[in-house]
Design an enzyme around this catalytic site. Structure first.
Site, PDB file in Angstrom:
ATOM      1  N   PHE A 177      -0.286   9.828 -10.246  1.00 16.59           N
ATOM      2  CA  PHE A 177       0.942  10.022  -9.451  1.00 16.59           C
ATOM      3  C   PHE A 177       1.993   8.949  -9.718  1.00 16.59           C
ATOM      4  CE2 PHE A 177      -2.424  12.007  -6.770  1.00 16.59           C
ATOM      5  CZ  PHE A 177      -2.011  13.322  -6.919  1.00 16.59           C
ATOM      6  N   ARG A 194      11.026  -8.203   8.116  1.00 19.55           N
ATOM      7  CA  ARG A 194      12.092  -8.208   7.100  1.00 19.55           C
ATOM      8  C   ARG A 194      12.763  -6.846   7.113  1.00 19.55           C
ATOM      9  NH1 ARG A 194       9.579  -4.743   3.757  1.00 19.55           N
ATOM     10  NH2 ARG A 194       7.351  -4.935   3.443  1.00 19.55           N
TER      11      ARG A 194
END
Length: 589
Positions: free
Chosen positions: A357, A301
């Site tokens: 994070f 993709r």
């Protein structure tokens, strides 16, 4: 050349089976090519940017993805209703779903991507590795098979040698992946990876392979037509990651020399040809410190980070995909593919970077201004001021891309763009992105997929001042304070006054005083999500560090543990419930 290609007859109308920034990205190229567009949307996305940009829009169901953007029946009905001749799936959702591609083909609708054989072959990590080996592509040592039990997982891990990576056989995007350094972590990884794989893909098969310590994640963009022609469009360096998902990408890589680049490109093309690949696709490699590279997976993709390849090659990959899908030959040869300058992409997320994070944040964009006043800046986004970032979809705000003749120029422009980006109403990760791109290790190119945990072993704490910067800040603050004091000498009566609007002043009297909470006795949800499992009940005694419950957010599972040894006083959640950030889950005595 690009204009003449755009005017070539392709399709009259294309439906984009996606949302957000990638739907907007595809619509832009369709407009350039004179193609009418159809957007699909869930009910909560009815006023989304991609819906406004398209020529037509069809609602395909309620907010949950399995009832809207993954709802094949509703999307097929939208295709019939609008008479769309082709479908661009974007990335994620149905982009690598062979069943969807088959259903389109059965109705004579073109799938803008590879055929079902390539999707199936490359979508299964076990089968793709076998095909890669046969095509003489370098592969990582590991176990090619289905793992059924934790005991079997431990035996395989010991045979391969620690550390090992345990991951889902189907799908990518960092979902269902765990690294284990011993038997206990292998058992835990097997349990979590199995659950995540089943949750994300409905397929709980697992693969165990050698984990390459301190690797770089470098991928090759390929482009192939239906006539046996295939090209490699150079590499993208994607080593800056958190939880196996990319944060900052750049093209080209500082690490590759011409010989390694060509070898990786040629192997990527060999793999594409082995599965009769057509369209744009990406072959991902792990590269060790000795520039040995190993096949990781192929994404059949368009990748999230495709814009940086477009910046250095001058190609429009969506346009190429549409032309290939229509049956045109590639008009380029390998020697026509340049590396022209340098491009860097920062993924701007509605996330709290101070939690692991980046844990998802939700809310409404009360203020939003992209730094498009700067030159050599590209922003791919699907939101605007007033848009909602919801629990139902990926928390990406945009892809911020900067480019220049050199890496230094691209980095300098990225610093400026991040500093000029205005986002209010949701917590975002720009502080983390800003620190990454100005870090000496990143600037020197000394990076690996372990960059974030190595640079911030105790988690990201924001910008840390050195001694000189701290002195400068204190001196500035002192000067401002003295200036205010001197100015206030002319004012009679009490000083340092709180200034509120009339409404805020009226409401302020109703505000309760916030009492600090005993966080060791109270477990609250660190993010909005769904409760997957609750491991305790009132009256149970828990040890410090023992798992209390598991919260799933954006298809990532997070285990929440007890901060101390205590008895469970009350449980305020149950499996399957949706919880918000800060919601009370469990109380300890």
């Amino acid at each position: 050349l690009s204009l003449s290609l755009s005017l070539s007859q392709t399709f009259d109308k294309i439906l984009i089976a996606n949302r957000g920034e990638i739907a907007c990205r595809v619509i832009k190229t369709c407009k350039k090519m004179g193609i009418k567009t159809v957007a699909v949307h869930s009910d909560v996305d009815s006023s989304a940017v991609h819906v406004k940009m398209a020529d037509e829009a069809i609602c395909v169901g309620p907010a949950p993805t399995n009832k809207s953007y993954l709802n094949m029946d509703a999307i097929m009905n939208a295709i019939r209703t609008t008479g769309a001749q082709a479908v661009h799936p974007g990335y994620g959702f149905l982009s690598e779903n062979k069943e969807f591609a088959k259903r389109l083909n059965a109705e004579g609708v073109t799938f803008i991507g590879p055929d079902t054989h390539a999707i199936q072959a490359m979508g299964d990590k076990i089968e793709s590795k076998l095909i890669a080996k046969a095509a003489k592509v370098n592969t990582i040592p590991g176990f090619d098979g289905v793992v059924k039990t934790a005991d079997e997982a431990v035996q395989i891990a010991q045979d391969i040698g620690y550390p090992v990576m345990i991951k889902a056989s189907a799908g990518g995007g960092g979902k269902g992946m765990r690294i284990a350094w011993n038997e206990e972590e292998t058992r835990e990884g097997f349990r979590f990876s199995s659950q995540e794989a089943a949750s994300s893909f409905g397929d709980d098969r697992l693969l165990i392979e050698k984990y390459i310590d301190n690797p770089r994640h470098i991928e090759i963009q390929v482009l192939a037509d239906k006539h046996g022609n295939a090209l490699w469009l150079n590499e993208r360096e994607c080593s800056i990651q958190r939880r196996n998902q990319k944060v900052v990408e750049e093209a080209p890589s500082t690490f590759l020399d011409g010989e390694t680049r060509r070898a990786m490109g040629e192997q990527a093309v060999q793999l594409a040809k082995a599965v009769q690949y057509s369209s744009a696709g990406t072959v991902e490699f792990l590269v060790d410190s000795g520039k040995n590279f190993y096949f990781l997976e192929m994404n059949t993709r368009l990748q999230v980070e495709h814009p940086i390849t477009e910046c250095i090659t001058g190609l429009d990959l969506v346009e190429q995909m549409i032309r290939v899908a229509k049956g045109y030959h590639l008009h380029l040869k390998q020697e026509d593919i340049p590396i022209n300058g340098w491009a860097i992409e920062s993924r701007v997320y509605a996330e709290d970077p101070y939690k692991s994070f980046g844990l998802p944040s939700i809310g409404r964009l009360s203020q939003y201004q992209e730094p498009l006043n700067l030159s050599k800046v590209r922003v791919d986004s699907g939101i605007q001021e007033g848009s909602d970032i919801s629990i139902y979809y990926d928390p990406m705000i945009s892809k911020l891309v900067t480019y220049g003749a050199s890496r230094a120029e691209a980095l300098s422009r990225m610093e400026e763009a991040l500093d000029n980006y205005v986002i209010r109403g949701v917590t975002h990760n720009i502080p983390l992105l800003r620190e990454i791109i100005s870090h000496p290790r990143f600037i020197s190119g000394d990076i690996s997929t372990n960059f974030l945990p190595e640079v911030y072993p105790d988690g990201f704490k924001g910008h840390q001042l050195d001694a000189n910067q701290r002195r400068e800040l204190l001196a500035s603050a002192a000067a401002l304070h003295v200036s205010a004091q001197l100015r206030s000498q002319n004012v009679h009566g009490p000083l340092r006054v709180r200034v509120l609007s009339r409404l805020a002043s009226q409401l302020n009297s109703h505000m309760p005083e916030k009492v600090p909470e005993d966080t060791s006795s109270i477990l609250r949800s660190p993010m909005p999500g769904t409760v997957v499992a609750v491991s305790v009940k009132p009256g149970d005694t828990v040890a410090e560090g023992q798992e209390i419950c598991v919260i799933e957010a954006m298809k990532m599972q997070n285990s929440l543990a007890a901060a101390k040894q205590a008895k469970v006083k009350s449980v305020h959640c149950k499996s399957g419930e949706t919880v918000g950030e800060g919601d009370l889950l469990v109380e300890l005595e």
